[in-house]
Design an enzyme around this catalytic site. Sequence first.
Site, PDB file in Angstrom:
ATOM      1  N   LYS A  76     -27.349  58.520 -43.096  1.00 34.93           N
ATOM      2  CA  LYS A  76     -28.114  57.277 -42.969  1.00 34.93           C
ATOM      3  C   LYS A  76     -29.028  57.136 -44.179  1.00 34.93           C
ATOM      4  O   LYS A  76     -29.620  58.124 -44.633  1.00 34.93           O
ATOM      5  CB  LYS A  76     -28.928  57.317 -41.667  1.00 34.93           C
ATOM      6  CG  LYS A  76     -29.693  56.043 -41.345  1.00 34.93           C
ATOM      7  CD  LYS A  76     -30.397  56.139 -39.991  1.00 34.93           C
ATOM      8  CE  LYS A  76     -31.128  54.850 -39.631  1.00 34.93           C
ATOM      9  NZ  LYS A  76     -31.789  54.918 -38.315  1.00 34.93           N
ATOM     10  N   SER A 151     -30.831  51.230 -34.962  1.00 34.52           N
ATOM     11  CA  SER A 151     -30.785  50.926 -36.375  1.00 34.52           C
ATOM     12  C   SER A 151     -29.762  51.747 -37.158  1.00 34.52           C
ATOM     13  O   SER A 151     -29.456  51.409 -38.291  1.00 34.52           O
ATOM     14  CB  SER A 151     -32.169  51.170 -36.978  1.00 34.52           C
ATOM     15  OG  SER A 151     -32.506  52.545 -36.911  1.00 34.52           O
ATOM     16  N   SER A 175     -32.264  54.522 -31.710  1.00 30.36           N
ATOM     17  CA  SER A 175     -31.388  54.171 -32.825  1.00 30.36           C
ATOM     18  C   SER A 175     -30.219  55.101 -33.101  1.00 30.36           C
ATOM     19  O   SER A 175     -29.377  54.784 -33.941  1.00 30.36           O
ATOM     20  CB  SER A 175     -32.207  54.025 -34.100  1.00 30.36           C
ATOM     21  OG  SER A 175     -32.829  52.775 -34.105  1.00 30.36           O
TER      22      SER A 175
HETATM   23  N1  GLN Z   1     -34.686  49.299 -31.691  1.00 28.02           N
HETATM   24  C1  GLN Z   1     -35.935  49.981 -31.728  1.00 28.02           C
HETATM   25  C2  GLN Z   1     -36.826  49.308 -32.727  1.00 28.02           C
HETATM   26  O1  GLN Z   1     -36.471  48.299 -33.202  1.00 28.02           O
HETATM   27  C3  GLN Z   1     -35.718  51.422 -32.066  1.00 28.02           C
HETATM   28  C4  GLN Z   1     -35.414  51.637 -33.482  1.00 28.02           C
HETATM   29  C5  GLN Z   1     -35.213  53.086 -33.819  1.00 28.02           C
HETATM   30  O2  GLN Z   1     -34.970  53.924 -32.949  1.00 28.02           O
HETATM   31  N2  GLN Z   1     -35.339  53.392 -35.096  1.00 28.02           N
HETATM   32  O3  GLN Z   1     -37.873  49.761 -33.032  1.00 28.02           O
END
Ligand code: GLN
Length: 484
Positions: A76, A151, A175
């Site tokens: 990532k 994400s 995410s």
């Molecule tokens: N979807 C969540 C957010 O927008 C979690 C994102 C994540 O785990 N990085 O913050």
Amino acid sequence: MQDKSISDLAAGLRSGEYTSVELTQHYLDRIGRYDERLNSFVTVTGESALAAAKVADARLKSGDAPALTGIPIANKDIFCTDGVRTSCGSRMLDNFIAPYDAGVISRLKDSGSVMLGKTNMDEFAMGSSNETSFYGPVRNPWDTGLVPGGSSGGSAAAVAAGLCVAATGTDTGGSIRQPAALCGITGLKPTYGRVSRFGMIAFASSLDQGGPMTRSAEDAAHMLQAMAGFDQRDSTCVDQPVPDYLAGIDADLKGLKIGLPKEYFGEGLSAEVAASVEDAIDAYRDMGAEVVEISLPNTDLAVPVYYVVAPAECSSNLARFDGVRFGHRCENPRDLEDLYKRSRGEGFGAEVKRRILIGTYALSAGYYDAYYLKAQQIRHQISDDFAQAFQQVDVIMGPTAPTTAFAIGEKADDPVSMYLSDIYTIAVNLAGLPGMSIPVKPVDGKPVGLQIIGNYFQESKLLNVAHRLQMATDWHQARPEAFS
Ligand code: GLN
């Protein structure tokens, strides 16, 4: 080739059936052929991948080679990689070449794995659909009109489409698990502190945790083995020995106590997703597990608490991007204030700005007690709910996400509905627990994830529980046809 497990590939490399250079070339060819349709990579590092593969082949010949030696993976684009652009999905870091490796990257390099490139992601890991990336949305390999989740959507799509063997992700509120669910792969968020956060660009430091995204629990065990362990450069990394994650992975599940939180099966959960999750739970019953209903009474507070804590920490973490030291700098600044304002105004996208504003507000004098302090208090109660539950059960199960993948654009203008797609994953981060998502029966050709939550440092148990389902069923073996 791209359907093989890490264990099979490791055996093939050792028997001389193929070399790591050939394997790496195979995956680079697949990226070249398919990624235009998915947009799962921000950067492909073909040349350095082939050079690393050559080194891996020599290491394999010498006999001193850990399991991941020569295995092509993707990282990532939130993990700093020495000499390689690390964009975090943002215009702010579009020109940033990291000067060092993140802790996770050093470990994966030491393990002999070969990095194919850096995967696309929501900007600064803020999102649940991979639509907030500066590099454009990632598409779901099961249906390219759908989001892959976020994400870590680039990693999820790349693994699901067979563009790499395995990938890394990060999980602040879901995410790793949510995109794993939406793309039909296996994702593991370890216990907070199990994996080093050094060099992993910070979003919300008390929640962020890196982990593996793979095609099976067994592959996840191989990846976690390489990624986990103490790193003195991360003050919250826990100095505790790393167990052998493959050792007990086959263990029988007779007598396993599974808790189903009643709050995870209520309003908002799609009936089809619920049915798939229940099918999987029946499979555990058949394996001799005992299933009981439990309650996590503060579940409905997890999303509101998270959207105070995470933006507060993000507003502080992202203050470092000022146009002075690294990252985007505006043209011809008039003075220092103009430099800050325009560099940040141009460098960050809308969702990141929204979070910085919310976080700055929540932390300001006069509001701190009402929002941040209150949120931290409820966070404790959420942890206590889990502690109570783990006095009765070994693992907790439920859906990973309330629905299957939604259409690109469907929720882009409705942040609150987007935030609710993490309703079952967020509490796990607030409590710092390990959680996993594994594929169960799809709905109308769209993947569904079963979430398995464990007590602190029970990654081995999660892997064991996940692996047994994958021994008994073949849901995890389904592949998107368009990428075969
Ligand atoms: N979807 C969540 C957010 O927008 C979690 C994102 C994540 O785990 N990085 O913050």
